[in-house]
Design a protein around this motif. Structure first.
Motif, PDB file in Angstrom:
ATOM      1  N   ASP A   1      72.124 133.832  43.711  1.00 29.47           N
ATOM      2  CA  ASP A   1      71.323 132.644  44.006  1.00 29.47           C
ATOM      3  C   ASP A   1      71.969 131.861  45.144  1.00 29.47           C
ATOM      4  OD1 ASP A   1      69.529 133.139  41.965  1.00 29.47           O
ATOM      5  OD2 ASP A   1      70.373 131.643  40.593  1.00 29.47           O
ATOM      6  N   ILE A   2      71.147 131.207  45.936  1.00 28.21           N
ATOM      7  CA  ILE A   2      71.638 130.314  46.982  1.00 28.21           C
ATOM      8  C   ILE A   2      71.548 128.900  46.427  1.00 28.21           C
ATOM      9  CG2 ILE A   2      71.273 129.426  49.312  1.00 28.21           C
ATOM     10  CD1 ILE A   2      69.994 132.168  49.967  1.00 28.21           C
ATOM     11  N   VAL A   3      72.658 128.181  46.478  1.00 27.76           N
ATOM     12  CA  VAL A   3      72.709 126.841  45.904  1.00 27.76           C
ATOM     13  C   VAL A   3      73.283 125.842  46.900  1.00 27.76           C
ATOM     14  CG1 VAL A   3      72.929 127.685  43.522  1.00 27.76           C
ATOM     15  CG2 VAL A   3      74.990 127.216  44.852  1.00 27.76           C
ATOM     16  N   LEU A   4      72.933 124.594  46.700  1.00 25.50           N
ATOM     17  CA  LEU A   4      73.539 123.491  47.425  1.00 25.50           C
ATOM     18  C   LEU A   4      74.643 123.009  46.505  1.00 25.50           C
ATOM     19  CD1 LEU A   4      73.133 121.770  49.997  1.00 25.50           C
ATOM     20  CD2 LEU A   4      71.695 120.255  48.631  1.00 25.50           C
ATOM     21  N   ALA A   5      75.892 123.137  46.942  1.00 19.95           N
ATOM     22  CA  ALA A   5      77.030 122.849  46.078  1.00 19.95           C
ATOM     23  C   ALA A   5      77.984 121.858  46.725  1.00 19.95           C
ATOM     24  CB  ALA A   5      77.782 124.147  45.775  1.00 19.95           C
ATOM     25  N   ARG A   6      78.540 120.995  45.895  1.00 20.25           N
ATOM     26  CA  ARG A   6      79.564 120.052  46.354  1.00 20.25           C
ATOM     27  C   ARG A   6      80.916 120.652  45.976  1.00 20.25           C
ATOM     28  NH1 ARG A   6      78.460 115.026  47.719  1.00 20.25           N
ATOM     29  NH2 ARG A   6      76.588 114.975  46.411  1.00 20.25           N
ATOM     30  N   VAL A   7      81.737 120.933  46.999  1.00 17.88           N
ATOM     31  CA  VAL A   7      83.051 121.541  46.802  1.00 17.88           C
ATOM     32  C   VAL A   7      84.094 120.599  47.388  1.00 17.88           C
ATOM     33  CG1 VAL A   7      84.513 123.540  47.276  1.00 17.88           C
ATOM     34  CG2 VAL A   7      82.037 123.853  46.989  1.00 17.88           C
ATOM     35  N   ALA A   8      84.951 120.075  46.534  1.00 20.69           N
ATOM     36  CA  ALA A   8      86.002 119.144  46.964  1.00 20.69           C
ATOM     37  C   ALA A   8      85.429 117.998  47.815  1.00 20.69           C
ATOM     38  CB  ALA A   8      87.114 119.881  47.706  1.00 20.69           C
ATOM     39  N   GLY A   9      84.255 117.496  47.404  1.00 26.05           N
ATOM     40  CA  GLY A   9      83.656 116.352  48.079  1.00 26.05           C
ATOM     41  C   GLY A   9      82.773 116.677  49.273  1.00 26.05           C
ATOM     42  N   THR A  10      82.728 117.950  49.677  1.00 24.75           N
ATOM     43  CA  THR A  10      81.903 118.357  50.821  1.00 24.75           C
ATOM     44  C   THR A  10      80.764 119.228  50.307  1.00 24.75           C
ATOM     45  OG1 THR A  10      83.833 118.309  52.271  1.00 24.75           O
ATOM     46  CG2 THR A  10      81.920 119.514  53.069  1.00 24.75           C
ATOM     47  N   VAL A  11      79.562 119.053  50.881  1.00 29.53           N
ATOM     48  CA  VAL A  11      78.373 119.777  50.427  1.00 29.53           C
ATOM     49  C   VAL A  11      78.122 120.974  51.332  1.00 29.53           C
ATOM     50  CG1 VAL A  11      75.902 119.599  49.975  1.00 29.53           C
ATOM     51  CG2 VAL A  11      77.407 117.646  49.507  1.00 29.53           C
ATOM     52  N   TYR A  12      77.827 122.122  50.708  1.00 27.72           N
ATOM     53  CA  TYR A  12      77.564 123.367  51.423  1.00 27.72           C
ATOM     54  C   TYR A  12      76.369 124.070  50.812  1.00 27.72           C
ATOM     55  CZ  TYR A  12      82.533 122.937  52.678  1.00 27.72           C
ATOM     56  OH  TYR A  12      83.746 122.505  53.117  1.00 27.72           O
TER      57      TYR A  12
ATOM     58  N   MET B   1      77.078 117.081  58.041  1.00 23.87           N
ATOM     59  CA  MET B   1      77.647 116.956  56.703  1.00 23.87           C
ATOM     60  C   MET B   1      77.023 115.764  55.982  1.00 23.87           C
ATOM     61  SD  MET B   1      79.616 119.492  56.201  1.00 23.87           S
ATOM     62  CE  MET B   1      78.576 120.490  57.238  1.00 23.87           C
ATOM     63  N   GLY B   2      76.729 114.686  56.710  1.00 22.92           N
ATOM     64  CA  GLY B   2      76.073 113.525  56.108  1.00 22.92           C
ATOM     65  C   GLY B   2      74.685 113.879  55.625  1.00 22.92           C
ATOM     66  N   ALA B   3      73.968 114.710  56.382  1.00 22.64           N
ATOM     67  CA  ALA B   3      72.624 115.129  55.993  1.00 22.64           C
ATOM     68  C   ALA B   3      72.677 115.988  54.737  1.00 22.64           C
ATOM     69  CB  ALA B   3      71.957 115.881  57.136  1.00 22.64           C
ATOM     70  N   LEU B   4      73.629 116.904  54.645  1.00 19.55           N
ATOM     71  CA  LEU B   4      73.755 117.730  53.444  1.00 19.55           C
ATOM     72  C   LEU B   4      74.138 116.878  52.245  1.00 19.55           C
ATOM     73  CD1 LEU B   4      75.472 121.027  54.643  1.00 19.55           C
ATOM     74  CD2 LEU B   4      73.126 120.698  53.874  1.00 19.55           C
ATOM     75  N   ASN B   5      75.005 115.902  52.450  1.00 22.50           N
ATOM     76  CA  ASN B   5      75.411 115.010  51.371  1.00 22.50           C
ATOM     77  C   ASN B   5      74.203 114.218  50.866  1.00 22.50           C
ATOM     78  OD1 ASN B   5      77.440 113.887  49.656  1.00 22.50           O
ATOM     79  ND2 ASN B   5      77.305 112.018  50.861  1.00 22.50           N
ATOM     80  N   ALA B   6      73.388 113.721  51.801  1.00 17.36           N
ATOM     81  CA  ALA B   6      72.183 112.975  51.423  1.00 17.36           C
ATOM     82  C   ALA B   6      71.222 113.882  50.654  1.00 17.36           C
ATOM     83  CB  ALA B   6      71.510 112.398  52.663  1.00 17.36           C
ATOM     84  N   ALA B   7      71.057 115.134  51.093  1.00 17.92           N
ATOM     85  CA  ALA B   7      70.175 116.077  50.399  1.00 17.92           C
ATOM     86  C   ALA B   7      70.694 116.338  48.987  1.00 17.92           C
ATOM     87  CB  ALA B   7      70.069 117.386  51.182  1.00 17.92           C
ATOM     88  N   ALA B   8      71.992 116.551  48.851  1.00 23.16           N
ATOM     89  CA  ALA B   8      72.579 116.814  47.531  1.00 23.16           C
ATOM     90  C   ALA B   8      72.392 115.619  46.601  1.00 23.16           C
ATOM     91  CB  ALA B   8      74.066 117.146  47.672  1.00 23.16           C
ATOM     92  N   THR B   9      72.533 114.421  47.133  1.00 20.91           N
ATOM     93  CA  THR B   9      72.354 113.214  46.327  1.00 20.91           C
ATOM     94  C   THR B   9      70.912 113.123  45.828  1.00 20.91           C
ATOM     95  OG1 THR B   9      74.117 112.070  47.507  1.00 20.91           O
ATOM     96  CG2 THR B   9      72.506 110.694  46.354  1.00 20.91           C
ATOM     97  N   ARG B  10      69.961 113.420  46.709  1.00 21.51           N
ATOM     98  CA  ARG B  10      68.549 113.367  46.319  1.00 21.51           C
ATOM     99  C   ARG B  10      68.221 114.442  45.284  1.00 21.51           C
ATOM    100  NH1 ARG B  10      64.749 113.608  51.032  1.00 21.51           N
ATOM    101  NH2 ARG B  10      63.258 113.174  49.384  1.00 21.51           N
ATOM    102  N   VAL B  11      68.753 115.655  45.455  1.00 20.04           N
ATOM    103  CA  VAL B  11      68.506 116.736  44.489  1.00 20.04           C
ATOM    104  C   VAL B  11      69.126 116.375  43.141  1.00 20.04           C
ATOM    105  CG1 VAL B  11      68.976 119.160  43.923  1.00 20.04           C
ATOM    106  CG2 VAL B  11      68.236 118.534  46.232  1.00 20.04           C
ATOM    107  N   ALA B  12      70.332 115.835  43.161  1.00 17.25           N
ATOM    108  CA  ALA B  12      70.986 115.424  41.913  1.00 17.25           C
ATOM    109  C   ALA B  12      70.169 114.353  41.189  1.00 17.25           C
ATOM    110  CB  ALA B  12      72.400 114.911  42.196  1.00 17.25           C
ATOM    111  N   GLY B  13      69.412 113.566  41.954  1.00 12.23           N
ATOM    112  CA  GLY B  13      68.548 112.544  41.380  1.00 12.23           C
ATOM    113  C   GLY B  13      67.197 113.071  40.931  1.00 12.23           C
ATOM    114  N   GLY B  14      66.952 114.384  41.082  1.00 18.78           N
ATOM    115  CA  GLY B  14      65.719 114.986  40.595  1.00 18.78           C
ATOM    116  C   GLY B  14      64.697 115.336  41.661  1.00 18.78           C
ATOM    117  N   ALA B  15      64.993 115.067  42.933  1.00 21.28           N
ATOM    118  CA  ALA B  15      64.026 115.324  44.004  1.00 21.28           C
ATOM    119  C   ALA B  15      64.138 116.755  44.531  1.00 21.28           C
ATOM    120  CB  ALA B  15      64.258 114.353  45.160  1.00 21.28           C
TER     121      ALA B  15
END
Length: 116
Positions: free
Chosen positions: A62-73, A13-27
């Motif tokens: 579409d397949i997306v990386l989504a943050r749902v109630a604070g958890t990334v999936y 879950m930490g890895a997905l959260n880190a990935a979501a943070t990087r994508v949200a930042g444009g990466a």
């Protein structure tokens, strides 16, 4: 859930959260998620690539990386409500998930776009 299983789950879950943070930042981010909730679309440890996307371009299936109630999936978009600027996601192993056509054979699909 045993302690080791819990620690492994937290690391994933930490890895997905880190990935979501990087994508949200444009990466654009490449990683190998584990688990079976996205089978048959994405197998456990299959490489996926997620990238920022214009939210108005997201469509059902579409397949997306989504943050749902604070958890990334990683999830499949099951409905889009442009008027409310909302996207509903569902893991493909649920009965309410949309039918997604099979992908062409190859090294595996990229999970893209990466909306968060």
């Amino acid at each position: 859930m045993g302690r080791l299983t819990s620690i492994c789950h937290d690391l994933r879950m930490g890895a997905l959260n880190a990935a979501a943070t990087r994508v949200a930042g444009g990466a654009t981010v490449t990683f190998r998620p584990s688990g079976s909730s996205m089978v048959p679309l994405i197998r456990s440890r299959q490489q996926v690539v997620v990238a920022p996307v214009d939210p108005t371009k997201v469509t059902v299936g579409d397949i997306v990386l989504a943050r749902v109630a604070g958890t990334v999936y990683l999830h499949v978009v099951s409905s889009v409500d442009p008027a409310r600027r909302r996207v509903q996601t569902t893991p493909p192993d649920r009965p309410e998930a949309p039918a997604v056509p099979p992908r062409a054979p190859g090294p595996g699909p990229d999970a893209s776009p990466g909306a968060t």
